[in-house]
Design a protein around this motif. Sequence first.
Motif, PDB file in Angstrom:
ATOM      1  N   ILE A  12       0.877  -1.179   0.000  1.00  0.00           N
ATOM      2  CA  ILE A  12       0.000   0.000   0.000  1.00  0.00           C
ATOM      3  C   ILE A  12       0.907   1.220   0.000  1.00  0.00           C
ATOM      4  CG2 ILE A  12      -1.728   1.314   1.312  1.00  0.00           C
ATOM      5  CD1 ILE A  12      -2.713  -1.316   2.489  1.00  0.00           C
ATOM      6  N   CYS A  13       0.676   2.138  -0.929  1.00  0.00           N
ATOM      7  CA  CYS A  13       1.517   3.338  -0.956  1.00  0.00           C
ATOM      8  C   CYS A  13       0.691   4.530  -1.429  1.00  0.00           C
ATOM      9  CB  CYS A  13       2.723   3.128  -1.870  1.00  0.00           C
ATOM     10  SG  CYS A  13       2.285   2.700  -3.553  1.00  0.00           S
ATOM     11  N   GLN A  14       1.294   5.675  -1.436  1.00  0.00           N
ATOM     12  CA  GLN A  14       0.641   6.889  -1.930  1.00  0.00           C
ATOM     13  C   GLN A  14       1.464   7.399  -3.115  1.00  0.00           C
ATOM     14  OE1 GLN A  14      -2.493   7.130   0.709  1.00  0.00           O
ATOM     15  NE2 GLN A  14      -2.039   8.934  -0.499  1.00  0.00           N
ATOM     16  N   ILE A  15       0.806   7.816  -4.173  1.00  0.00           N
ATOM     17  CA  ILE A  15       1.530   8.381  -5.321  1.00  0.00           C
ATOM     18  C   ILE A  15       0.962   9.765  -5.621  1.00  0.00           C
ATOM     19  CG2 ILE A  15       2.134   8.116  -7.771  1.00  0.00           C
ATOM     20  CD1 ILE A  15       3.231   5.755  -6.333  1.00  0.00           C
ATOM     21  N   GLY A  16       1.857  10.710  -5.752  1.00  0.00           N
ATOM     22  CA  GLY A  16       1.441  12.065  -6.110  1.00  0.00           C
ATOM     23  C   GLY A  16       2.377  12.606  -7.182  1.00  0.00           C
ATOM     24  N   PRO A  17       2.181  13.830  -7.612  1.00  0.00           N
ATOM     25  CA  PRO A  17       3.113  14.435  -8.568  1.00  0.00           C
ATOM     26  C   PRO A  17       4.510  14.500  -7.948  1.00  0.00           C
ATOM     27  CG  PRO A  17       1.185  15.851  -8.195  1.00  0.00           C
ATOM     28  CD  PRO A  17       1.123  14.760  -7.183  1.00  0.00           C
ATOM     29  N   PRO A  18       5.570  14.580  -8.757  1.00  0.00           N
ATOM     30  CA  PRO A  18       6.913  14.724  -8.189  1.00  0.00           C
ATOM     31  C   PRO A  18       6.932  15.928  -7.236  1.00  0.00           C
ATOM     32  CG  PRO A  18       7.014  14.417 -10.567  1.00  0.00           C
ATOM     33  CD  PRO A  18       5.570  14.581 -10.224  1.00  0.00           C
ATOM     34  N   PRO A  19       7.700  15.816  -6.113  1.00  0.00           N
ATOM     35  CA  PRO A  19       7.718  16.915  -5.134  1.00  0.00           C
ATOM     36  C   PRO A  19       8.035  18.267  -5.793  1.00  0.00           C
ATOM     37  CG  PRO A  19       9.000  15.032  -4.360  1.00  0.00           C
ATOM     38  CD  PRO A  19       8.583  14.709  -5.754  1.00  0.00           C
ATOM     39  N   LYS A  20       7.365  19.279  -5.355  1.00  0.00           N
ATOM     40  CA  LYS A  20       7.553  20.673  -5.813  1.00  0.00           C
ATOM     41  C   LYS A  20       7.255  20.880  -7.304  1.00  0.00           C
ATOM     42  CE  LYS A  20       9.834  22.137  -1.899  1.00  0.00           C
ATOM     43  NZ  LYS A  20       9.007  21.341  -1.022  1.00  0.00           N
ATOM     44  N   SER A  21       6.594  19.908  -7.930  1.00  0.00           N
ATOM     45  CA  SER A  21       6.328  20.089  -9.369  1.00  0.00           C
ATOM     46  C   SER A  21       5.022  20.831  -9.627  1.00  0.00           C
ATOM     47  CB  SER A  21       6.293  18.733 -10.082  1.00  0.00           C
ATOM     48  OG  SER A  21       5.219  17.950  -9.597  1.00  0.00           O
ATOM     49  N   VAL A  22       4.137  20.879  -8.615  1.00  0.00           N
ATOM     50  CA  VAL A  22       2.846  21.563  -8.807  1.00  0.00           C
ATOM     51  C   VAL A  22       2.667  22.563  -7.661  1.00  0.00           C
ATOM     52  CG1 VAL A  22       0.339  21.248  -8.998  1.00  0.00           C
ATOM     53  CG2 VAL A  22       1.866  19.432  -9.802  1.00  0.00           C
ATOM     54  N   PRO A  23       2.429  23.830  -7.993  1.00  0.00           N
ATOM     55  CA  PRO A  23       2.214  24.807  -6.908  1.00  0.00           C
ATOM     56  C   PRO A  23       0.878  24.560  -6.220  1.00  0.00           C
ATOM     57  CG  PRO A  23       1.818  25.809  -9.055  1.00  0.00           C
ATOM     58  CD  PRO A  23       2.300  24.415  -9.318  1.00  0.00           C
ATOM     59  N   THR A  24       0.733  25.105  -5.011  1.00  0.00           N
ATOM     60  CA  THR A  24      -0.562  25.015  -4.332  1.00  0.00           C
ATOM     61  C   THR A  24      -1.612  25.637  -5.246  1.00  0.00           C
ATOM     62  OG1 THR A  24       0.459  25.119  -2.184  1.00  0.00           O
ATOM     63  CG2 THR A  24      -1.854  25.796  -2.305  1.00  0.00           C
ATOM     64  N   THR A  25      -2.668  24.874  -5.510  1.00  0.00           N
ATOM     65  CA  THR A  25      -3.677  25.362  -6.460  1.00  0.00           C
ATOM     66  C   THR A  25      -5.064  25.078  -5.918  1.00  0.00           C
ATOM     67  OG1 THR A  25      -2.172  24.709  -8.235  1.00  0.00           O
ATOM     68  CG2 THR A  25      -4.421  25.269  -8.898  1.00  0.00           C
ATOM     69  N   SER A  26      -5.904  26.101  -5.948  1.00  0.00           N
ATOM     70  CA  SER A  26      -7.291  25.917  -5.541  1.00  0.00           C
ATOM     71  C   SER A  26      -8.170  26.080  -6.774  1.00  0.00           C
ATOM     72  CB  SER A  26      -7.639  26.975  -4.485  1.00  0.00           C
ATOM     73  OG  SER A  26      -9.016  26.935  -4.245  1.00  0.00           O
ATOM     74  N   LEU A  27      -9.004  25.105  -7.015  1.00  0.00           N
ATOM     75  CA  LEU A  27      -9.907  25.171  -8.170  1.00  0.00           C
ATOM     76  C   LEU A  27     -11.339  25.321  -7.663  1.00  0.00           C
ATOM     77  CD1 LEU A  27      -8.530  22.200 -10.333  1.00  0.00           C
ATOM     78  CD2 LEU A  27      -8.235  24.638 -10.800  1.00  0.00           C
ATOM     79  N   PRO A  28     -12.005  26.394  -8.043  1.00  0.00           N
ATOM     80  CA  PRO A  28     -13.408  26.532  -7.629  1.00  0.00           C
ATOM     81  C   PRO A  28     -14.256  25.490  -8.348  1.00  0.00           C
ATOM     82  CG  PRO A  28     -12.806  28.257  -9.184  1.00  0.00           C
ATOM     83  CD  PRO A  28     -11.542  27.489  -8.913  1.00  0.00           C
ATOM     84  N   LEU A  29     -15.407  25.175  -7.797  1.00  0.00           N
ATOM     85  CA  LEU A  29     -16.328  24.286  -8.516  1.00  0.00           C
ATOM     86  C   LEU A  29     -17.251  25.145  -9.364  1.00  0.00           C
ATOM     87  CD1 LEU A  29     -17.394  21.642  -5.823  1.00  0.00           C
ATOM     88  CD2 LEU A  29     -15.380  21.670  -7.301  1.00  0.00           C
ATOM     89  N   THR A  30     -17.459  24.751 -10.601  1.00  0.00           N
ATOM     90  CA  THR A  30     -18.398  25.489 -11.452  1.00  0.00           C
ATOM     91  C   THR A  30     -19.786  24.869 -11.291  1.00  0.00           C
ATOM     92  OG1 THR A  30     -18.331  24.091 -13.402  1.00  0.00           O
ATOM     93  CG2 THR A  30     -16.505  25.658 -13.135  1.00  0.00           C
TER      94      THR A  30
END
Length: 470
Positions: A12-30
């Motif tokens: 069991i593991c967690q996979i995310g984007p490479p570290p520091k590759s994506v800035p903090t991003t907030s997406l509103p819901l439409t």
Amino acid sequence: MAQPNSVKVLEICQIGPPPKSVPTTSLPLTFFDIPWLLCRPMQRLLFYELPYPTDHFKQTILPILKHSLSLTFQHFFPLASNLICPPRPLKPHILYTDGDSALLTITECMGDFDHIIANYPRDARDLHPFVPQLNPARVLPDNTRVVPLMSLQLTVFPNSAICIGLTFCHVAADGRAFHHFMKSWASICRRIIIGELDCIDINSMLLPFHNREVIKDPNGLEPNFLGEWWNWASTWKEDTRLINDVLADKVRATFVLGQAQIKRLKRRITSQCMDKELEQLHISTFVVTCALIWVYLIKSQDSRVSKVSDIDNEKLYYFNFVADCRNRLEFPIPSTYFGNCLAICFVSLKRCELVGENGIFSAVKAIGNKVRELESGALEGAEKWLLDWKEISELGHLVTVAGSPRLGVYETDFGWGRPKKSEVVQIDVSGAISLAECSDEDGAIEVGLALSRENMDNFNAIFQHDLNLL
Ligand SMILES: CC(C)(COP(=O)(O)OP(=O)(O)OC[C@H]1O[C@@H](n2cnc3c(N)ncnc32)[C@H](O)[C@@H]1OP(=O)(O)O)[C@@H](O)C(=O)NCCC(=O)NCCSC(=O)CC(=O)O
């Protein structure tokens, strides 16, 4: 004794984007996303032949799948993010922060692969061991709910196959967006396998478009839908029944409508039309398939009614489908828009119209007209989407559609060929039908159904009998 399809957890593991590759991003819901907040998670399985022992899978294939998934998340980060639901009146939104990731479980199964991917009716519970669970939501001290949006499971069938299972919240992505993610992951994985990745710039691939400002809301649907959602959410009770209890009597099967059968069905429909009617009729593969299945489903339920007098022929029956709006609105939306962009469409007919001699024709007219109406305004009546949904689902007699034959699910090639089978698992609880193109015949359609054993037998008998007459 272990069930034939039980799985053994290997990792069991967690996979995310490479570290520091994506800035903090907030997406509103439409307003397109909000209706899906209360939808139960989507559960998609893709089965591939891959004849390697488990150790080989773990040592060579698994690291590539993980690495390519991480690279893909760099662009499709909403699927590794959380849905943030603060208390009313703050709006729910999707938030990615560095380090966010999706749960990935690796399992092994000794079950019979050919049986698992078969089209014939099988116990609906058989597929659930391959479906990943979402990490549970967290509740922060201020009552904000933090909901993970996706999890994955890779199941290896030693020396024969693998299954890629995904559970995701529809609020993050509709069918088009989700399958864009899947094909991008597959493409990066394939390039790594054939040693091409170094010389290909991932940024040159068809990247998802995340700017939600392209979704215009001149009719103020967003506050309307949010209000509806808050009302629902305050009274909403989680379904805590065990999946094995819910599905105890259910079987699932895949029915294939071949290209030739679809052509003959279209011909039969057009031969029933007057010339003038023909001009107005929208007879696509989608429409005739939905009409046929809707009618057969209703006919297959009849034997459940003990007395003919119990059947109310005047009762309205409903059919629901969604339409991709990326090219159906007055404002332009890129085909790569990542999020939801679906119109929610309802059609209704009286029972007697559906089971009568011209039932399929009536259903084609009703569904086709709805598709046609999308041309003159896909958002016409949108303010009633949620109310209609709530009212009609409470009435019962509703057939809905999951998936689509236009999503290209069988083009998802990770480097070891096309999937042998794809399944939309949640239809066994949601009661929807699932549609996909066919794994091995161009122009054919696969219809996934999950019904009680008795209804499935009835449906099968009607399907085989009627299609032979085509
Ligand atoms: C409104 C629709 C459902 C039905 O519209 P139609 O009845 O007009 O059917 P259609 O759009 O498929 O195509 C109509 C005709 O256009 C042509 N045509 C259209 N697209 C084509 C393509 N890619 N390749 C070849 N032909 C194509 C064909 O001639 C076809 O006729 P012919 O068909 O006769 O050859 C559809 O347009 C649509 O929006 N589909 C997408 C729905 C969707 O995104 N669902 C996913 C939900 S999310 C979900 O469920 C989650 C998940 O899956 O995981």
